[in-house]
Write a protein that holds these residues in place. Structure first.
Motif, mmCIF file in Angstrom:
data_model
loop_
_atom_site.group_PDB
_atom_site.id
_atom_site.type_symbol
_atom_site.label_atom_id
_atom_site.label_comp_id
_atom_site.label_asym_id
_atom_site.label_seq_id
_atom_site.Cartn_x
_atom_site.Cartn_y
_atom_site.Cartn_z
ATOM 1 N N ASP A 1 -3.927 -3.322 3.103
ATOM 2 C CA ASP A 1 -4.091 -2.598 4.372
ATOM 3 C C ASP A 1 -3.532 -3.390 5.553
ATOM 4 O O ASP A 1 -3.198 -2.807 6.587
ATOM 5 C CB ASP A 1 -5.584 -2.350 4.664
ATOM 6 C CG ASP A 1 -6.284 -1.520 3.613
ATOM 7 O OD1 ASP A 1 -5.701 -0.519 3.173
ATOM 8 O OD2 ASP A 1 -7.418 -1.881 3.218
ATOM 9 N N ASP B 1 0.876 -1.166 0.000
ATOM 10 C CA ASP B 1 0.000 0.000 0.000
ATOM 11 C C ASP B 1 0.918 1.222 0.000
ATOM 12 O O ASP B 1 1.585 1.504 0.990
ATOM 13 C CB ASP B 1 -0.903 -0.003 1.239
ATOM 14 C CG ASP B 1 -2.017 1.014 1.101
ATOM 15 O OD1 ASP B 1 -1.844 1.963 0.302
ATOM 16 O OD2 ASP B 1 -3.043 0.860 1.775
ATOM 17 N N ASP C 1 -0.999 4.472 2.938
ATOM 18 C CA ASP C 1 -2.149 4.028 3.710
ATOM 19 C C ASP C 1 -2.565 5.193 4.609
ATOM 20 O O ASP C 1 -1.782 5.630 5.459
ATOM 21 C CB ASP C 1 -1.812 2.801 4.551
ATOM 22 C CG ASP C 1 -3.031 2.334 5.308
ATOM 23 O OD1 ASP C 1 -4.008 1.940 4.657
ATOM 24 O OD2 ASP C 1 -3.014 2.407 6.546
HETATM 25 CA CA CA Z 1 -4.874 1.280 2.723
#
Ligand code: CA
Ligand code: 2AM
Ligand code: CA
Ligand code: CA
Length: 269
Positions: A217, A89, A92
């Motif tokens: 995530d 990611d 994030d």
């Molecule tokens: Ca994310």
């Protein structure tokens, strides 16, 4: 993955993350394009995309046999977990990046045949790197993170939860989440899933509960939490599936069962 390869990949992953962070810090003070994705609050910037492109280029050039699963789709079309897979990611907490210019992170994990081997979460503005290799402990910069307390009660717990799940929604019965919020000592919502995992691993939060997250995530955060003796499952107790979205309960273990059984009832849909 043998130990020598793992060490080398870890070293390179760290190098990529620190360089990507420096690039973000340099670019973020110039104007950049902001777009929306699934809804008006789901933001993405050209810096998210640039950063993922940076990872894709570095990984392809250094490790041509590895694959990349990234939020912005500049990696591979991943349909299985075979081989060495980077799960990235690039930013994030994009909303925090845009509005607050802080409280966002780069999250990078390396999985081998579905097993999380390396997890890195870099808080870009504080220059703080959480990092872990499976079986070798988790660190915050140079400091080894201590094993999490197994004795904490829910009444003494700080729990990360986004208030949205306590309102009417399609995923979970809100009454249970409302009761959880009343029961615990305090709740927090930092707006970056990766950082919330890192805080559970650091022991400054005792649990993180959320109803829908993507693999990028959670992939690095799960490695960190595992290394300090915590646990991460879906909200129904099942194992997390790294190929789809999941509900998540990540905790210091002491309160895992209690949260799942007494406070979370998923809606069927
Ligand atoms: Ca994310
Ligand atoms: P992102 O910033 O990389 O999109 C914010 O509540 C947390 O949820 C962030 O970690 C954010 O990641 C993640 N998230 C996942 N899906 C989202 C969505 N559709 N809209 C906003 N945040 C989302
Ligand atoms: Ca996003
Ligand atoms: Ca993102």
């Amino acid at each position: 993955m043998n130990n020598k390869d793992k060490q080398m990949i870890y070293y390179k992953a760290k190098e990529f993350v620190l360089e990507a962070g420096e690039r973000i810090r340099q670019k973020m003070h110039c104007p950049f394009v902001i777009e929306t994705k699934s809804n008006p609050n789901d933001l993405v910037t050209e810096i998210d995309q640039d950063t993922e492109r940076f990872f894709a280029e570095r990984i392809r050039s250094e490790f041509p046999t590895h694959r990349l699963l990234g939020e912005e789709g500049l990696g591979d079309h991943v349909k299985d977990l075979q081989g060495t897979l980077w799960i990235v990611d690039p930013i994030d907490g994009t909303m925090n990046f845009v509005h607050q210019k802080r409280n966002f992170a780069i999250s990078v994990a390396v999985y081998q045949d579905g097993v999380g081997e390396i997890g890195l979460i870099y808080d870009v503005m504080t220059d703080c790197l959480y990092h872990a290799k499976r079986g070798e402990g988790a660190y915050k910069n140079g400091d080894l993170l201590r094993p999490l307390s197994k004795e904490k009660s829910l009444a003494e717990a700080i729990v990360g939860v986004n208030g949205i799940w306590a309102t009417e929604n399609t995923r979970v019965h809100k009454e249970g989440i409302q009761q959880l919020i009343r029961k615990v000592r305090g709740t927090r919502s930092y707006g970056s899933a990766a950082l919330e995992f890192a805080y559970v691993a650091e022991g400054i939060m005792d649990a993180y509960v959320t109803m829908r997250l993507s693999p990028w995530d959670i992939a690095a955060g799960m490695v960190l939490v595992q290394e300090v003796g915590g646990m991460t499952t879906q909200a129904n107790g099942k194992a997390v599936n790294m190929l789809m979205t999941n509900s998540i309960v990540a905790t210091n273990k002491a309160i895992h069962q209690e949260i799942m059984e007494q406070y979370i009832t998923l809606k069927k849909y």
